[in-house]
Each structure stands twice: as structure tokens, then as C-alpha cells.
Scaffold this motif. Structure first.
Motif, PDB file in Angstrom:
ATOM      1  N   HIS A   1       0.736  -1.132  -0.054  1.00  7.61           N
ATOM      2  CA  HIS A   1      -0.079   0.079  -0.141  1.00  7.61           C
ATOM      3  C   HIS A   1       0.820   1.549   0.053  1.00  7.61           C
ATOM      4  O   HIS A   1       0.462   2.163  -0.648  1.00  7.61           O
TER       5      HIS A   1
ATOM      6  N   HIS B   1      -0.883   4.234  -2.542  1.00  5.03           N
ATOM      7  CA  HIS B   1      -2.247   4.106  -2.331  1.00  5.03           C
ATOM      8  C   HIS B   1      -2.721   5.346  -1.272  1.00  5.03           C
ATOM      9  O   HIS B   1      -3.677   5.841  -1.534  1.00  5.03           O
TER      10      HIS B   1
ATOM     11  N   GLU C   1     -11.205   1.354  -3.628  1.00  8.02           N
ATOM     12  CA  GLU C   1     -10.432   1.001  -2.457  1.00  8.02           C
ATOM     13  C   GLU C   1     -10.362  -0.747  -2.564  1.00  8.02           C
ATOM     14  O   GLU C   1      -9.165  -1.230  -2.293  1.00  8.02           O
TER      15      GLU C   1
ATOM     16  N   LEU D   1      -7.359  -1.356  -4.992  1.00  6.61           N
ATOM     17  CA  LEU D   1      -5.888  -0.973  -4.204  1.00  6.61           C
ATOM     18  C   LEU D   1      -5.696  -2.214  -3.126  1.00  6.61           C
ATOM     19  O   LEU D   1      -4.752  -2.666  -3.350  1.00  6.61           O
TER      20      LEU D   1
END
Length: 235
Positions: free
Chosen positions: A20, A25, A60, A63
């Protein structure tokens, strides 16, 4: 779960969380730390002007799948560099973490819009393992393995990994996951359909969500590449 399995599961979580950060992200979410192992909010908090509002509810989840993918590549590597018995343990360890995340998330009073289904994550996981025999050829220009070698991988690792996930889900009373995963014949047919881009032939819940997120993910990737380019330039 054995100590070896527990360690593999912990390593995957660590690689996932690091991904992440390395993929930028948090910058895509304008620094809002919405990522949690278990979803804490039923609503996405994406605030990214470079993305069409129509894909905000998918960001999300995309991600999370990106971080999953990076962690898988980090842990699983090249099929020629790992023991198949160890690979099966590692894949099973990752799968059980995915199932337990969904099981815990189900106790959240707010329906999650930030995590993909466990079946979707395992569809991507086993799709990756299913292609591991070709990684050496695509990366290093090595010769493709013989058909018997590929069939042995399916018999000794890929199919057992599917049934490992089903059994672990049953032991965790995650009945909805078993339903979402689908029968093995349909599940693996969906992996083949996805590779060929036959989106209208997908039947399982996980494959359909993966396909639903594909276009949104392609719109997000330029932001990831831009973040990485800026990071490389600054260092």
C-alpha cells in the motif's frame, strides 16, 4: 495452523501492507489512512479528483487487490525456485488469512465497500499460481516447461490449494465464501475465461467481481505509475 503456516500468513500481511505504501495508495486517497485489515467503515473515503466519480466505489477494492498482487509476487516468486510442498503451504496460509479477514469483516454492522470478497482475492491468488509455470519464460527468456510438468503442478499444488481453501472456510464456518468460490470445475473454467477475456462467460462470484473491478483498476494504475516515477525522481 502450524507455526510455518502462521509465519507465512504474517509475512503476507506485512508484504500486503507495505505494498500500500510503495504503490502510493495513501496519496491516491489524499493521505486518508482508510486501509485496515478489517473494514472499519461501510463507506469509501476516496477523494481523488483525477478519477471519475463513477469508479470511486471501486477504488479501495482495486487497491486491496493491487496490494494482494504485489505481496503474492514477493512471496511466491518463480516456480523453479520453490519447493512445491512449501508452495502449497504458503498458498494455503495466504488463503486462510483472506477467508478470516472476510469472516471478521462479516461481523461489521456496516456492509463493506472497501474490501473485495475473499472469493475474489482467492480467484486472483490461484490465477497467479496457475500461471507461475510461465513466469521464468516471460521474465528470463527460459524455455517453457513440458506439458507433464504443468499438469503435475496443477495436481500437486493448484487443485489441492483450492480444496485447502474450501476446508479452511468450512472449519471457520464461512459458508458464504464456499458458495462464492463455486465448484472447482466452474472456478478453474473462470480462470481460463478471464485469461482469454471472455467476461460474459464468468460464473463465480469472485471472478465476476474481479472482472467488474478490472476497468476501474486500469484507470487507477496511471496514478500508481506517476507516484512511483515521482518517488524515483526525488530519490
Amino acid at each position: 495452523m502450524s507455526t510455518k503456516s502462521e509465519n507465512a500468513g504474517i509475512h503476507w500481511i506485512a508484504f500486503h501492507e507495505r505494498a500500500h505504501l510503495e504503490l502510493g495508495h495513501f496519496s491516491i486517497l489524499e493521505g486518508v489512512p482508510t486501509f485496515n485489515l478489517i473494514s472499519k467503515s461501510g463507506k469509501s473515503q476516496v477523494q481523488q479528483p483525477d478519477l471519475p466519480r463513477a469508479v470511486w466505489d471501486k477504488v479501495e477494492r482495486c487497491l486491496e487487490l493491487q496490494a494482494d498482487h504485489e505481496a503474492l509476487e514477493e512471496m511466491l516468486g518463480n516456480i523453479d525456485a520453490v519447493s512445491w510442498s512449501e508452495l502449497r503451504v504458503t498458498v494455503a496460509s495466504i488463503a486462510v488469512v483472506m477467508v478470516l479477514i472476510e469472516k471478521a469483516d462479516a461481523d461489521n454492522p456496516n456492509p463493506s465497500e472497501t474490501h473485495p470478497k475473499a472469493a475474489t482475492r482467492i480467484f486472483q491468488l490461484l490465477g497467479h499460481v496457475n500461471d507461475m509455470w510461465s513466469i521464468g519464460a516471460s521474465v528470463n527468456g527460459a524455455n517453457l516447461p513440458e506439458a507433464g510438468h504443468i499438469q503435475a503442478l496443477a495436481k500437486e499444488v493448484i487443485l489441492p490449494a483450492y480444496f485447502d481453501a474450501v476446508e479452511m472456510a468450512k472449519s471457520a464456518d464461512a459458508a458464504s465464501f464456499v458458495d462464492d468460490l463455486g465448484d472447482p470445475e466452474i472456478f478453474f473454467a473462470d480462470i481460463a475465461h478471464a485469461k482469454l477475456g471472455h467476461w460474459d462467460q464468468l460464473q463465480t462470484v469472485g471472478a465476476k467481481e474481479w472482472a467488474e473491478l478490472k476497468d476501474a483498476n486500469e484507470q487507477i494504475l496511471p496514478l500508481v505509475y506517476r507516484f512511483q516515477a515521482e518517488k524515483n525522481t526525488s530519490t
